[in-house]
Design an enzyme around this catalytic site. Structure first.
Site, PDB file in Angstrom:
ATOM      1  N   LYS A  77       0.852  -1.184   0.000  1.00  0.00           N
ATOM      2  CA  LYS A  77       0.000   0.000   0.000  1.00  0.00           C
ATOM      3  C   LYS A  77       0.895   1.243   0.000  1.00  0.00           C
ATOM      4  CE  LYS A  77      -3.978   1.881   2.592  1.00  0.00           C
ATOM      5  NZ  LYS A  77      -4.866   1.628   3.762  1.00  0.00           N
ATOM      6  N   SER A 152      -9.818   1.744   2.643  1.00  0.00           N
ATOM      7  CA  SER A 152      -8.899   2.558   1.851  1.00  0.00           C
ATOM      8  C   SER A 152      -7.866   1.725   1.085  1.00  0.00           C
ATOM      9  CB  SER A 152      -8.154   3.533   2.773  1.00  0.00           C
ATOM     10  OG  SER A 152      -7.347   2.846   3.724  1.00  0.00           O
ATOM     11  N   SER A 176     -10.066  -1.016   6.721  1.00  0.00           N
ATOM     12  CA  SER A 176      -9.497  -0.686   5.413  1.00  0.00           C
ATOM     13  C   SER A 176      -8.792  -1.837   4.714  1.00  0.00           C
ATOM     14  CB  SER A 176      -8.517   0.487   5.548  1.00  0.00           C
ATOM     15  OG  SER A 176      -9.214   1.667   5.854  1.00  0.00           O
TER      16      SER A 176
END
Length: 477
Positions: A77, A152, A176
């Site tokens: 990420k 996210s 997330s």
């Protein structure tokens, strides 16, 4: 090339049936084919991945010792520091930032001989549930490009679901990792708070954030978590977590010995039909395999969203104050004085969702409002922790949907408040520091996510039960 799970790929590599270079090239081919439409990656570390693969092939040929992640391709990420590779956090504010050091988990990946293939898209500074707040555009669900991949960690989930890598590392502040895993039909786990170092990871809300892993199956996810966990002196909140070891998972309770709690509030919640069907399907599965499943009342659950957003936005306000254009990141060029410089830098560098949360957090912690909002939320969080502590004295697991819906469109017209309310089932895990793993469940022609939640530092039970469910369902048992 046949799509292999992480452990299958590692075995094929070690046995000489598959070169690491061929594997990386196959994943890069998928990225080249689909990333323009899916938008999973912000930055692809093409040359670094190929160089690592060639080095691993050479080391295997020479009979050298190899790390436990040799032959496994992993994405990161883009709020995780990877030396020399852009770290944007999905924001204009850090669009051109190049970190000078590796996060602790990247050090561990490198030491274990992982192949890192790139940095994945995310909601700006991890603030969102659909990646639509990213400065680099929305990530689409590989199974249906008209739907979002979630957030996210939407890019992380999409990178696995689209076979652009075998495992992905994300962060989970209130779901997330688990929510996009559920929407993309893969496995995603947030371990107990403190299990994995957060050193080198851009914080959103420090008392909630935890590194998580997404993969094709539970075994792959558990394998990577066991390597990443550990105490880190550079992160005072890290404790390590022996419950993530294979030995601990093997010793966890079997299905027939389980006592599972199902919150009555979740059964009465307004769920999409496919989610309700999937949730009931797992309940029936547990009962059919001998587990004792009981409805429970948890008084704090109906107030999850209000409590969660009051607390995380207070921490967001503090964490975002470091982005002022002085030391690093975007800086305004046309300004009259220092105050004007700060105002224009932050106004131009941050997107609307980040600004909204900064202002909300500042309001909730202001002198006039702190007693009425923030301190009440702190008290409620303490009550929730006590309620879960009492629950897990009598139960081994809590079962929950991952999201109230199976997905929502890229062009959805949900308001910010409606998006926040969709985060009903994942934040309790973060509020209380628990462990939660989302597994895909087929229901009414769709794939939805269901969570197995365990007490903190008893992650092994959630992993064992999720793995048992996955294995028995795949064999029709």
């Amino acid at each position: 090339m046949k799509i292999l799970s992480a452990l299958e790929a590692r075995e094929a590599f070690l046995e000489g049936r598959l070169r690491a270079q061929d594997m990386v090239e196959a994943h890069l081919e998928e990225i080249d084919k689909h990333n323009d439409s899916v938008n999973a990656f912000i930055h692809v570390t093409r040359q670094e991945a190929l160089d690592k693969a060639k080095a691993l092939d050479q080391a295997l040929e020479e009979g050298k010792d190899l790390g436990p992640l040799a032959g496994i391709v992993i994405s990161l990420k883009d709020n995780i520091s990877y030396k020399g590779v852009p770290m944007t956090c999905g924001s204009k504010m850090l669009e051109n930032y190049i970190p000078p050091y590796d996060a602790e988990i990247v050090d561990k990946l490198k030491a274990a001989d992982a192949i890192i293939i790139g940095k994945t898209n995310l909601d700006e500074f991890a603030m969102g549930s659909d990646t639509k707040t990213s400065h680099f555009g929305v990530t689409r669900n590989p199974a249906n490009l008209d739907l979002v991949a979630g957030g996210s960690s939407g890019g992380a989930a999409a990178s696995v679901a689209a076979h652009m890598c075998q495992l992905a590392i994300g962060t989970d502040t209130g779901g997330s990792v688990r929510q996009p895993a559920g929407l993309c039909g893969i496995v995603g786990m947030k371990p107990s708070y403190g299990s994995i170092s957060r050193h080198g990871i851009a914080p959103m809300a420090n008392s909630f954030d935890q590194v998580g892993v997404l993969g094709q199956n539970v075994e792959d996810v558990a394998y990577l978590l066991s390597i990443l966990e550990g105490r880190d002196p550079k992160d005072a909140s890290s404790t390590g977590n022996p419950s993530l070891s294979k030995e601990a998972i093997d010793q966890a309770k079997d299905l027939k010995d389980l006592k599972v709690a199902v919150p009555a509030f979740y059964l009465d919640f307004d769920l999409e039909d496919s989610v309700r069907e999937g949730y009931q399907k797992v309940i029936n599965f547990l009962k059919d395999h001998g587990a004792q499943v009981e409805e429970v009342d948890l008084a704090t659950l109906p107030h999850t969203v209000e409590c969660y957003y009051a607390l995380i936005n207070a921490e967001v306000t503090s964490n975002m104050s470091r982005y002022d254009g002085i030391i690093y990141g975007y800086r305004a060029e046309d300004y009259d004085n220092l105050d004007d410089f700060y105002t224009k830098t932050r106004s131009q560098g941050f997107g609307s969702e980040v600004k909204r949360r900064i202002m909300l957090g500042a309001y909730l912690t202001s002198m006039d409002e702190e007693e009425g909002y923030y301190k009440k939320a702190v008290t409620l969080r303490k009550q929730m922790i006590k309620e879960f502590e009492a629950l897990f004295k009598d139960y081994d697991l809590l079962l929950s949907p991952t999201s109230p819906m199976s997905g929502f469109g890229v062009d959805h017209d949900l308001s910010p408040t409606e998006i926040y309310m969709s985060d009903m089932f994942t934040p309790p895990v973060n509020l209380a520091g628990l462990a939660g793993i989302s597994v895909p469940v087929e229901a009414l022609g769709k794939v939805v996510g269901v969570q197995f939640i365990s007490d903190k530092f008893k992650d092994a039970q959630a992993l064992k039960t999720a793995g048992d469910y996955e294995r028995k369902m795949s064999h029709g048992i």
